[in-house]
Enzyme design. Sequence first.
Site, PDB file in Angstrom:
ATOM      1  N   ARG A  25      -1.299   6.285   9.011  1.00 56.13           N
ATOM      2  CA  ARG A  25      -1.174   7.292   7.941  1.00 56.13           C
ATOM      3  C   ARG A  25      -2.494   7.345   7.165  1.00 56.13           C
ATOM      4  O   ARG A  25      -3.436   6.604   7.460  1.00 56.13           O
ATOM      5  CB  ARG A  25      -0.015   6.931   7.010  1.00 56.13           C
ATOM      6  CG  ARG A  25      -0.300   5.707   6.178  1.00 56.13           C
ATOM      7  CD  ARG A  25       0.831   5.361   5.222  1.00 56.13           C
ATOM      8  NE  ARG A  25       0.344   4.424   4.227  1.00 56.13           N
ATOM      9  CZ  ARG A  25       1.122   3.746   3.392  1.00 56.13           C
ATOM     10  NH1 ARG A  25       2.421   3.906   3.443  1.00 56.13           N
ATOM     11  NH2 ARG A  25       0.579   2.936   2.500  1.00 56.13           N
ATOM     12  N   ASP A  46      -1.538  -0.364  13.770  1.00 57.35           N
ATOM     13  CA  ASP A  46      -1.023  -0.498  12.396  1.00 57.35           C
ATOM     14  C   ASP A  46       0.204  -1.396  12.453  1.00 57.35           C
ATOM     15  O   ASP A  46       0.622  -1.835  13.541  1.00 57.35           O
ATOM     16  CB  ASP A  46      -0.651   0.907  11.857  1.00 57.35           C
ATOM     17  CG  ASP A  46      -0.686   1.019  10.335  1.00 57.35           C
ATOM     18  OD1 ASP A  46       0.060   0.272   9.661  1.00 57.35           O
ATOM     19  OD2 ASP A  46      -1.443   1.842   9.815  1.00 57.35           O
ATOM     20  N   ASP A  72      -1.158  -6.241  13.673  1.00 54.88           N
ATOM     21  CA  ASP A  72      -1.361  -6.741  12.313  1.00 54.88           C
ATOM     22  C   ASP A  72      -2.775  -7.328  12.288  1.00 54.88           C
ATOM     23  O   ASP A  72      -3.055  -8.297  13.008  1.00 54.88           O
ATOM     24  CB  ASP A  72      -0.308  -7.818  12.010  1.00 54.88           C
ATOM     25  CG  ASP A  72      -0.466  -8.414  10.621  1.00 54.88           C
ATOM     26  OD1 ASP A  72      -1.567  -8.326  10.034  1.00 54.88           O
ATOM     27  OD2 ASP A  72       0.517  -8.988  10.118  1.00 54.88           O
ATOM     28  N   VAL A  73      -3.647  -6.748  11.458  1.00 53.46           N
ATOM     29  CA  VAL A  73      -5.061  -7.150  11.506  1.00 53.46           C
ATOM     30  C   VAL A  73      -5.301  -8.601  11.111  1.00 53.46           C
ATOM     31  O   VAL A  73      -6.365  -9.145  11.370  1.00 53.46           O
ATOM     32  CB  VAL A  73      -5.956  -6.236  10.622  1.00 53.46           C
ATOM     33  CG1 VAL A  73      -5.989  -4.817  11.161  1.00 53.46           C
ATOM     34  CG2 VAL A  73      -5.542  -6.271   9.147  1.00 53.46           C
ATOM     35  N   TYR A 164      -8.848  -6.869  -4.711  1.00 50.92           N
ATOM     36  CA  TYR A 164      -9.254  -5.696  -3.928  1.00 50.92           C
ATOM     37  C   TYR A 164     -10.772  -5.506  -3.999  1.00 50.92           C
ATOM     38  O   TYR A 164     -11.443  -5.360  -2.969  1.00 50.92           O
ATOM     39  CB  TYR A 164      -8.528  -4.461  -4.477  1.00 50.92           C
ATOM     40  CG  TYR A 164      -8.798  -3.187  -3.715  1.00 50.92           C
ATOM     41  CD1 TYR A 164      -8.134  -2.921  -2.521  1.00 50.92           C
ATOM     42  CD2 TYR A 164      -9.708  -2.248  -4.187  1.00 50.92           C
ATOM     43  CE1 TYR A 164      -8.363  -1.741  -1.816  1.00 50.92           C
ATOM     44  CE2 TYR A 164      -9.949  -1.063  -3.492  1.00 50.92           C
ATOM     45  CZ  TYR A 164      -9.267  -0.820  -2.313  1.00 50.92           C
ATOM     46  OH  TYR A 164      -9.504   0.349  -1.620  1.00 50.92           O
ATOM     47  N   LYS A 168     -13.576  -5.738  -1.021  1.00 54.91           N
ATOM     48  CA  LYS A 168     -14.416  -4.591  -0.651  1.00 54.91           C
ATOM     49  C   LYS A 168     -15.895  -4.905  -0.825  1.00 54.91           C
ATOM     50  O   LYS A 168     -16.735  -4.405  -0.067  1.00 54.91           O
ATOM     51  CB  LYS A 168     -14.005  -3.355  -1.472  1.00 54.91           C
ATOM     52  CG  LYS A 168     -12.584  -2.865  -1.173  1.00 54.91           C
ATOM     53  CD  LYS A 168     -12.402  -2.518   0.282  1.00 54.91           C
ATOM     54  CE  LYS A 168     -11.048  -1.913   0.602  1.00 54.91           C
ATOM     55  NZ  LYS A 168     -10.884  -1.571   2.016  1.00 54.91           N
ATOM     56  N   VAL A 197      -9.405   8.854  -2.789  1.00 54.52           N
ATOM     57  CA  VAL A 197      -8.964   9.698  -1.674  1.00 54.52           C
ATOM     58  C   VAL A 197      -7.450   9.874  -1.824  1.00 54.52           C
ATOM     59  O   VAL A 197      -6.745   8.902  -2.128  1.00 54.52           O
ATOM     60  CB  VAL A 197      -9.254   9.035  -0.303  1.00 54.52           C
ATOM     61  CG1 VAL A 197      -9.001  10.025   0.831  1.00 54.52           C
ATOM     62  CG2 VAL A 197     -10.679   8.490  -0.239  1.00 54.52           C
ATOM     63  N   THR A 199      -4.170   9.606  -0.680  1.00 53.23           N
ATOM     64  CA  THR A 199      -3.387   8.972   0.392  1.00 53.23           C
ATOM     65  C   THR A 199      -2.229   8.220  -0.266  1.00 53.23           C
ATOM     66  O   THR A 199      -2.224   8.036  -1.491  1.00 53.23           O
ATOM     67  CB  THR A 199      -4.236   7.952   1.197  1.00 53.23           C
ATOM     68  OG1 THR A 199      -4.504   6.835   0.349  1.00 53.23           O
ATOM     69  CG2 THR A 199      -5.522   8.531   1.721  1.00 53.23           C
TER      70      THR A 199
HETATM   71  N1  LIG Z   1      -7.176   5.940  -1.042  1.00 53.37           N
HETATM   72  C1  LIG Z   1      -8.259   5.624  -1.738  1.00 53.37           C
HETATM   73  O1  LIG Z   1      -8.477   6.128  -2.859  1.00 53.37           O
HETATM   74  C2  LIG Z   1      -9.270   4.658  -1.170  1.00 53.37           C
HETATM   75  C3  LIG Z   1     -10.518   4.556  -1.792  1.00 53.37           C
HETATM   76  C4  LIG Z   1     -11.462   3.688  -1.273  1.00 53.37           C
HETATM   77  C5  LIG Z   1     -11.190   2.952  -0.134  1.00 53.37           C
HETATM   78  N2  LIG Z   1      -9.957   3.057   0.441  1.00 53.37           N
HETATM   79  C6  LIG Z   1      -9.714   2.268   1.646  1.00 53.37           C
HETATM   80  O2  LIG Z   1      -9.468   3.145   2.718  1.00 53.37           O
HETATM   81  C7  LIG Z   1      -8.688   2.466   3.714  1.00 53.37           C
HETATM   82  C8  LIG Z   1      -7.532   3.350   4.149  1.00 53.37           C
HETATM   83  O3  LIG Z   1      -6.622   3.454   3.070  1.00 53.37           O
HETATM   84  P1  LIG Z   1      -5.774   4.776   2.765  1.00 53.37           P
HETATM   85  O4  LIG Z   1      -6.290   5.333   1.519  1.00 53.37           O
HETATM   86  O5  LIG Z   1      -5.703   5.631   3.973  1.00 53.37           O
HETATM   87  O6  LIG Z   1      -4.351   4.103   2.428  1.00 53.37           O
HETATM   88  P2  LIG Z   1      -2.986   4.022   3.262  1.00 53.37           P
HETATM   89  O7  LIG Z   1      -2.160   3.039   2.523  1.00 53.37           O
HETATM   90  O8  LIG Z   1      -2.456   5.368   3.502  1.00 53.37           O
HETATM   91  O9  LIG Z   1      -3.440   3.422   4.686  1.00 53.37           O
HETATM   92  C9  LIG Z   1      -3.687   2.065   4.905  1.00 53.37           C
HETATM   93  C10 LIG Z   1      -3.074   1.696   6.243  1.00 53.37           C
HETATM   94  O10 LIG Z   1      -3.366   0.313   6.510  1.00 53.37           O
HETATM   95  C11 LIG Z   1      -2.207  -0.242   7.101  1.00 53.37           C
HETATM   96  N3  LIG Z   1      -2.150  -1.695   6.990  1.00 53.37           N
HETATM   97  C12 LIG Z   1      -1.874  -2.432   5.888  1.00 53.37           C
HETATM   98  N4  LIG Z   1      -1.814  -3.735   6.202  1.00 53.37           N
HETATM   99  C13 LIG Z   1      -2.067  -3.830   7.533  1.00 53.37           C
HETATM  100  C14 LIG Z   1      -2.145  -4.914   8.444  1.00 53.37           C
HETATM  101  N5  LIG Z   1      -1.947  -6.180   8.054  1.00 53.37           N
HETATM  102  N6  LIG Z   1      -2.437  -4.638   9.734  1.00 53.37           N
HETATM  103  C15 LIG Z   1      -2.626  -3.371  10.148  1.00 53.37           C
HETATM  104  N7  LIG Z   1      -2.558  -2.296   9.335  1.00 53.37           N
HETATM  105  C16 LIG Z   1      -2.276  -2.536   8.038  1.00 53.37           C
HETATM  106  C17 LIG Z   1      -1.066   0.422   6.348  1.00 53.37           C
HETATM  107  O11 LIG Z   1       0.172   0.247   7.006  1.00 53.37           O
HETATM  108  C18 LIG Z   1      -1.545   1.842   6.256  1.00 53.37           C
HETATM  109  O12 LIG Z   1      -1.131   2.613   7.356  1.00 53.37           O
HETATM  110  C19 LIG Z   1      -8.263   1.146   3.077  1.00 53.37           C
HETATM  111  O13 LIG Z   1      -9.120   0.104   3.533  1.00 53.37           O
HETATM  112  C20 LIG Z   1      -8.487   1.377   1.597  1.00 53.37           C
HETATM  113  O14 LIG Z   1      -8.722   0.190   0.886  1.00 53.37           O
HETATM  114  C21 LIG Z   1      -8.988   3.895  -0.034  1.00 53.37           C
END
Ligand SMILES: NC(=O)c1ccc[n+]([C@@H]2O[C@H](COP(=O)([O-])OP(=O)(O)OC[C@H]3O[C@@H](n4cnc5c(N)ncnc54)[C@H](O)[C@@H]3O)[C@@H](O)[C@H]2O)c1
Length: 254
Positions: A25, A46, A72-73, A164, A168, A197, A199
């Site tokens: 997602r 995922d 699972d990462v 977090y 990062k 972003v 999401t």
């Molecule tokens: N959304 C924001 O504002 C934002 C900003 C900066 C960075 N990010 C980063 O972008 C990346 C994507 O996040 P997103 O915004 O799409 O959020 P999201 O929550 O929609 O997607 C994150 C995905 O990671 C998966 N995940 C979580 N734990 C996991 C595991 N142990 N093994 C495998 N998959 C796992 C989740 O199930 C999910 O599908 C993340 O690293 C997040 O930290 C997001």
Amino acid sequence: MTQDNHDAMPCRLKGRIALITGGSRGQGAAHARRLAQEGAHVLAVDILDDEGTALARTLQAENLDVTYRHLDVTRKDEWTALHDHLADIHGKLDILVNNAGIVHISTIEDETPETWQHILNVNLSGAFLGLQSMIPLLRKSGHASVINTSSIFGPSGAPGYSAYATSKAGLLGFSRTAALELAADGIRVNALVPGGVSTPLNAAEKEGGVIPETPLRRRATPQELSAAVAFLASDDASFMTGAELVVDGGFSAR
Ligand SMILES: NC(=O)c1ccc[n+]([C@@H]2O[C@H](COP(=O)([O-])OP(=O)(O)OC[C@H]3O[C@@H](n4cnc5c(N)ncnc54)[C@H](O)[C@@H]3O)[C@@H](O)[C@H]2O)c1
């Protein structure tokens, strides 16, 4: 050109094998679509199996080469099994997007050691385990690109996000070091630095999260990040390694 119109997309990734963590997602799902639109064979992994399976089905119905598999990462054994699976099927890996991430909001005073460690395990150690497991296959690519998803909370501090932000920031150091170690193998490693972003990750954020501090006054769409990922993955970025690509609506320019 609309971002989802793949007839009008560049086709820079024909025949490339791409692996995207957190691909069920949000940004990961958008990256799967974009990389496949540019010609890649994409494997999204995922822990959200229903969403990942449904996503792959939807994209396959659009003639995009996207499959889903559970991973699972944080599990080295699952990474090893995935390495063996990819070695059997493709014998190489061209693109690794370490995108999986989780967030937890708490003051340092209230954070539990267990939650702190879990955030670091997923966000930081997950990328380490992924890259470590895939190096042998990335070496066989000839034009390998690794993209580690950091955040604007990596270079800057963020009250309430200690684990977090630490994860990062760690990813930035990890990416630079990996770029130096792996340059001789022809493996480029860069960090993506998104601002806010839209999401599910930040759906619960109060008062629009970082929108007030974002000069463009909105969150990015996931597709705006996918355009940056496709660029880093492609040979258009062939001289980029050890870099940070900031896509943040001006947040860091302030
Ligand atoms: N959304 C924001 O504002 C934002 C900003 C900066 C960075 N990010 C980063 O972008 C990346 C994507 O996040 P997103 O915004 O799409 O959020 P999201 O929550 O929609 O997607 C994150 C995905 O990671 C998966 N995940 C979580 N734990 C996991 C595991 N142990 N093994 C495998 N998959 C796992 C989740 O199930 C999910 O599908 C993340 O690293 C997040 O930290 C997001």
